[in-house]
Scaffold this active site. Structure first.
Site, PDB file in Angstrom:
ATOM      1  N   ASP A   1      50.337  19.409 -25.298  1.00  0.00           N
ATOM      2  CA  ASP A   1      49.205  19.378 -26.218  1.00  0.00           C
ATOM      3  C   ASP A   1      49.430  18.262 -27.242  1.00  0.00           C
ATOM      4  O   ASP A   1      49.785  17.144 -26.880  1.00  0.00           O
ATOM      5  CB  ASP A   1      49.020  20.756 -26.864  1.00  0.00           C
ATOM      6  CG  ASP A   1      47.665  20.906 -27.561  1.00  0.00           C
ATOM      7  OD1 ASP A   1      46.684  21.200 -26.869  1.00  0.00           O
ATOM      8  OD2 ASP A   1      47.600  20.717 -28.791  1.00  0.00           O
TER       9      ASP A   1
ATOM     10  N   TYR B   1      42.681  17.274 -35.553  1.00  0.00           N
ATOM     11  CA  TYR B   1      41.634  16.781 -34.665  1.00  0.00           C
ATOM     12  C   TYR B   1      40.758  15.753 -35.382  1.00  0.00           C
ATOM     13  O   TYR B   1      40.406  14.716 -34.807  1.00  0.00           O
ATOM     14  CB  TYR B   1      40.778  17.948 -34.163  1.00  0.00           C
ATOM     15  CG  TYR B   1      41.510  18.845 -33.193  1.00  0.00           C
ATOM     16  CD1 TYR B   1      41.355  18.684 -31.825  1.00  0.00           C
ATOM     17  CD2 TYR B   1      42.358  19.847 -33.645  1.00  0.00           C
ATOM     18  CE1 TYR B   1      42.025  19.502 -30.923  1.00  0.00           C
ATOM     19  CE2 TYR B   1      43.041  20.665 -32.759  1.00  0.00           C
ATOM     20  CZ  TYR B   1      42.873  20.484 -31.397  1.00  0.00           C
ATOM     21  OH  TYR B   1      43.555  21.283 -30.513  1.00  0.00           O
TER      22      TYR B   1
ATOM     23  N   HIS C   1      48.615  25.503 -19.760  1.00  0.00           N
ATOM     24  CA  HIS C   1      48.744  24.593 -20.898  1.00  0.00           C
ATOM     25  C   HIS C   1      49.970  24.887 -21.755  1.00  0.00           C
ATOM     26  O   HIS C   1      50.533  23.976 -22.347  1.00  0.00           O
ATOM     27  CB  HIS C   1      47.478  24.685 -21.749  1.00  0.00           C
ATOM     28  CG  HIS C   1      47.363  23.636 -22.796  1.00  0.00           C
ATOM     29  ND1 HIS C   1      47.299  22.293 -22.509  1.00  0.00           N
ATOM     30  CD2 HIS C   1      47.292  23.734 -24.143  1.00  0.00           C
ATOM     31  CE1 HIS C   1      47.186  21.605 -23.630  1.00  0.00           C
ATOM     32  NE2 HIS C   1      47.184  22.444 -24.639  1.00  0.00           N
TER      33      HIS C   1
END
Length: 406
Positions: A180, A314, A371
């Site tokens: 990630d 983000y 993930h």
């Protein structure tokens, strides 16, 4: 230079009581009869988890388990920002030849992602298998590290934080592992500090594009004449699903994290549903227990900077300019690279695409997993590290004098 001191998690009882009250006062939305997971986290699941969080879940028990980890905190000064208190796990090997390994988590994970790796790596004493010193920080804005109060803290700054932590611990050269955001951050570490970061293993492989004849003629030719395998076709289908149905959270956190933050900071159930959906959708039939789910979510609820702070990465990366952002999907030289593919990750490119990222010395297409690979498939992750850094591996001896063997 600041020195590291032992760290203990200790959430005050009044915060636990305030959480219980908020859970008690939750008002739930309705739900379509046949919604399933298509619309997001199912109402029955969230109600069950909420009730357990309120009346059955024992945070103090989980806290005691977390406090068995070798945890520390220290101050790190990042250029242009105030000094930050950084929380980290540091498991040292007894081997003097152990390889320093920096493990970097992502969202919605935390330092807890390293927990299952620690006992497996602790057994490796540098005899038949390489030994590792493991450092796993809570990134700024996550877990028990400080939050950042000034905008612009993007990949370059996260990389600087982790690199300075390794130097402070006496690791002038080291290797990295990340998934990630940890994948992106560790790649930027390699870009910025190639004399220190000697190799990286990543389990979130995101090239910017397929190989081109301009930048990678040999790979482009291989890509042009070699059909995709069944594994690669399924990986591309999974990637397309994520882009179409799974990345709405990314657009919100990339554009308006503050607006989202009011819900995450005020409502523990909003935070629970927001994270639980990803734990379900991003794993490969992993049998999450309610205790695991609530422990992961509680790390965010009780985090030093608050549940909303973690979403800002983000926005900052999405609005950043410069080489640290553009290069994460391009070729980074001088740092040996290991690529691990898992079929239920979010982006699973063909091998020929992944090879444009750097001098690849290890790659593995795992038959299962998703993930959160270090948590879902810790044995597979350790096997990767041993294959890459062990005798005969492509990154064996990458750190002179610290090859992992006595």
């Amino acid at each position: 230079m600041a020195s590291a001191t032992p760290f203990t998690v200790a959430v005050p009882n009044d915060r636990l009581e305030r959480l219980r009250v908020k859970l008690e006062l939750t008002e739930f939305p309705d739900e379509l009869d046949d919604a399933g997971w298509d619309y997001g986290a199912p109402l029955a699941d969230v109600k069950r988890l909420t009730a357990y969080w309120k009346d059955g879940f024992d945070w103090k028990h989980q806290e005691a388990d977390i406090n068995k980890l070798p945890q520390f905190q220290t101050q790190i000064k990042v250029d242009g920002y105030e000094a930050l208190r950084i929380h980290f796990v540091h498991q040292k090997s007894e081997s003097s030849k152990a390889i320093p390994l920096l493990f970097v988590h992502g969202w919605p994970g935390s330092f807890l992602e390293v927990v299952k790796l620690l006992p497996l790596l602790a057994k490796q004493d540098g005899g038949k298998l390489p030994a590792f010193h493991v450092v796993a920080p809570s990134l700024p804005n996550f877990g028990f590290s400080d939050g950042v109060k000034k905008r612009g803290f993007a990949l370059k700054q996260y990389a600087e934080t982790c690199h300075k932590l390794m130097l402070q611990l006496g690791y002038d050269q080291y290797v990295t592992q990340g998934g990630d955001w940890g994948s992106h951050i560790t790649r930027v570490i390699g870009l910025q500090y190639p004399q220190h970061c000697k190799a990286s293993h990543i389990n979130y492989v995101r090239p910017a594009h397929a190989p081109t004849f301009t930048s990678s003629p040999a790979l482009a030719l291989q890509h042009a004449v070699t059909p995709y395998s069944d594994y690669e076709k399924a990986g591309l289908a999974r990637t397309q699903w994520f882009e179409k149905e799974g990345c709405g959270y990314n657009e919100i956190q990339r554009t308006k994290p503050q607006t989202l933050g009011y819900g995450l900071a005020d409502s523990p159930v909003a935070l629970l549903a927001w994270i639980y959906e990803k734990l379900h959708d991003w794993t490969d039939h992993y049998p999450w227990t309610d205790d695991e789910i609530l422990t992961w979510v509680s790390i965010y609820w009780f985090s030093t900077a608050g549940p909303a702070a973690s979403t800002r990465i983000y926005y900052e990366v999405g609005h950043a300019t410069g080489s640290d952002r553009s290069a994460i999907g391009e070729y980074i030289p001088h740092v040996k690279l290991g690529l691990a593919y898992y079929p239920k990750d979010l982006d699973i490119p063909p091998k020929s695409w992944g090879r444009i990222l750097g001098p690849v010395v290890f790659e593995c297409q795992h038959p299962d997993g998703g993930h959160f690979a270090a948590h879902e498939r810790p044995e597979a992750m350790v096997h990767d590290l041993n294959e890459m850094f062990g005798k005969g591996g492509g990154a064996y001896g990458v750190i002179k004098g610290e090859a992992g063997y006595n």
